[in-house]
Scaffold this active site. Sequence first.
Site, PDB file in Angstrom:
ATOM      1  N   LYS A 195      31.962   6.707  -0.269  1.00  0.00           N
ATOM      2  CA  LYS A 195      30.782   6.162   0.426  1.00  0.00           C
ATOM      3  C   LYS A 195      30.365   4.825  -0.183  1.00  0.00           C
ATOM      4  O   LYS A 195      29.939   3.912   0.536  1.00  0.00           O
ATOM      5  CB  LYS A 195      29.621   7.162   0.396  1.00  0.00           C
ATOM      6  CG  LYS A 195      29.836   8.359   1.304  1.00  0.00           C
ATOM      7  CD  LYS A 195      29.926   7.959   2.768  1.00  0.00           C
ATOM      8  CE  LYS A 195      29.932   9.156   3.693  1.00  0.00           C
ATOM      9  NZ  LYS A 195      29.928   8.766   5.102  1.00  0.00           N
ATOM     10  N   VAL A 246      34.271  12.007  -5.789  1.00  0.00           N
ATOM     11  CA  VAL A 246      35.165  11.302  -4.856  1.00  0.00           C
ATOM     12  C   VAL A 246      34.403  10.915  -3.592  1.00  0.00           C
ATOM     13  O   VAL A 246      34.540   9.791  -3.094  1.00  0.00           O
ATOM     14  CB  VAL A 246      36.412  12.149  -4.541  1.00  0.00           C
ATOM     15  CG1 VAL A 246      37.289  11.446  -3.508  1.00  0.00           C
ATOM     16  CG2 VAL A 246      37.198  12.406  -5.821  1.00  0.00           C
ATOM     17  N   TYR A 247      33.594  11.810  -3.084  1.00  0.00           N
ATOM     18  CA  TYR A 247      32.743  11.507  -1.932  1.00  0.00           C
ATOM     19  C   TYR A 247      31.843  10.311  -2.252  1.00  0.00           C
ATOM     20  O   TYR A 247      31.747   9.369  -1.456  1.00  0.00           O
ATOM     21  CB  TYR A 247      31.907  12.742  -1.587  1.00  0.00           C
ATOM     22  CG  TYR A 247      30.799  12.496  -0.589  1.00  0.00           C
ATOM     23  CD1 TYR A 247      31.074  12.422   0.772  1.00  0.00           C
ATOM     24  CD2 TYR A 247      29.481  12.349  -1.005  1.00  0.00           C
ATOM     25  CE1 TYR A 247      30.057  12.206   1.698  1.00  0.00           C
ATOM     26  CE2 TYR A 247      28.460  12.140  -0.094  1.00  0.00           C
ATOM     27  CZ  TYR A 247      28.750  12.069   1.250  1.00  0.00           C
ATOM     28  OH  TYR A 247      27.743  11.850   2.161  1.00  0.00           O
ATOM     29  N   SER A 248      31.193  10.334  -3.413  1.00  0.00           N
ATOM     30  CA  SER A 248      30.310   9.232  -3.811  1.00  0.00           C
ATOM     31  C   SER A 248      31.076   7.925  -3.875  1.00  0.00           C
ATOM     32  O   SER A 248      30.594   6.887  -3.402  1.00  0.00           O
ATOM     33  CB  SER A 248      29.668   9.536  -5.171  1.00  0.00           C
ATOM     34  OG  SER A 248      28.837  10.667  -5.107  1.00  0.00           O
TER      35      SER A 248
END
Length: 165
Positions: free
Chosen positions: A152, A147-149
């Site tokens: 970003k 989810v972070y990837s």
Amino acid sequence: MSLVAFVTGANGGIGTRLVTRLLENKWRVAALDFNFDNLSELQMEFPESLLTISADLRDREQIESALATTIDRFGGVDAIINNAGAWSIGPFAQSAPEMRYRDIDVNFIGPLHLIHVALPYLVQSQQGRIVNVVSDSGRIGEPTVAVYSGAKAGLAGFSRSLAKE
């Protein structure tokens, strides 16, 4: 008169280094984060140039208030540096919804809100600039931080599109 930068994720790592460099180069800085342990020496060294603001980047009203405080103190804003980041580590299949939302809100939605609120001031500045700090995870993806990837990667794509506007 010196330029004004608004830096999110200002306390620690990249954020502290950004704030330090800006202050050393005669910028005035509004530093947004939850605590300011790493900035205490800078606050003593640059009391007139450093404004610390505790606010949650996920809350548009807090963003608006933080920017208003910055404008009241420094008279404008010339740069937005979206440096804040949050990530949940673990397999996506086992991730909790509240952690997924937090990762998206801190890494993508919050920066969008801040840019949207600040854009009139950046245009008025005639020197306005936006810097969105994104991770290599957003370019190539990384296991256990899906989810972070994705957030970003979204911020990187948004940045390229906004630059063309």
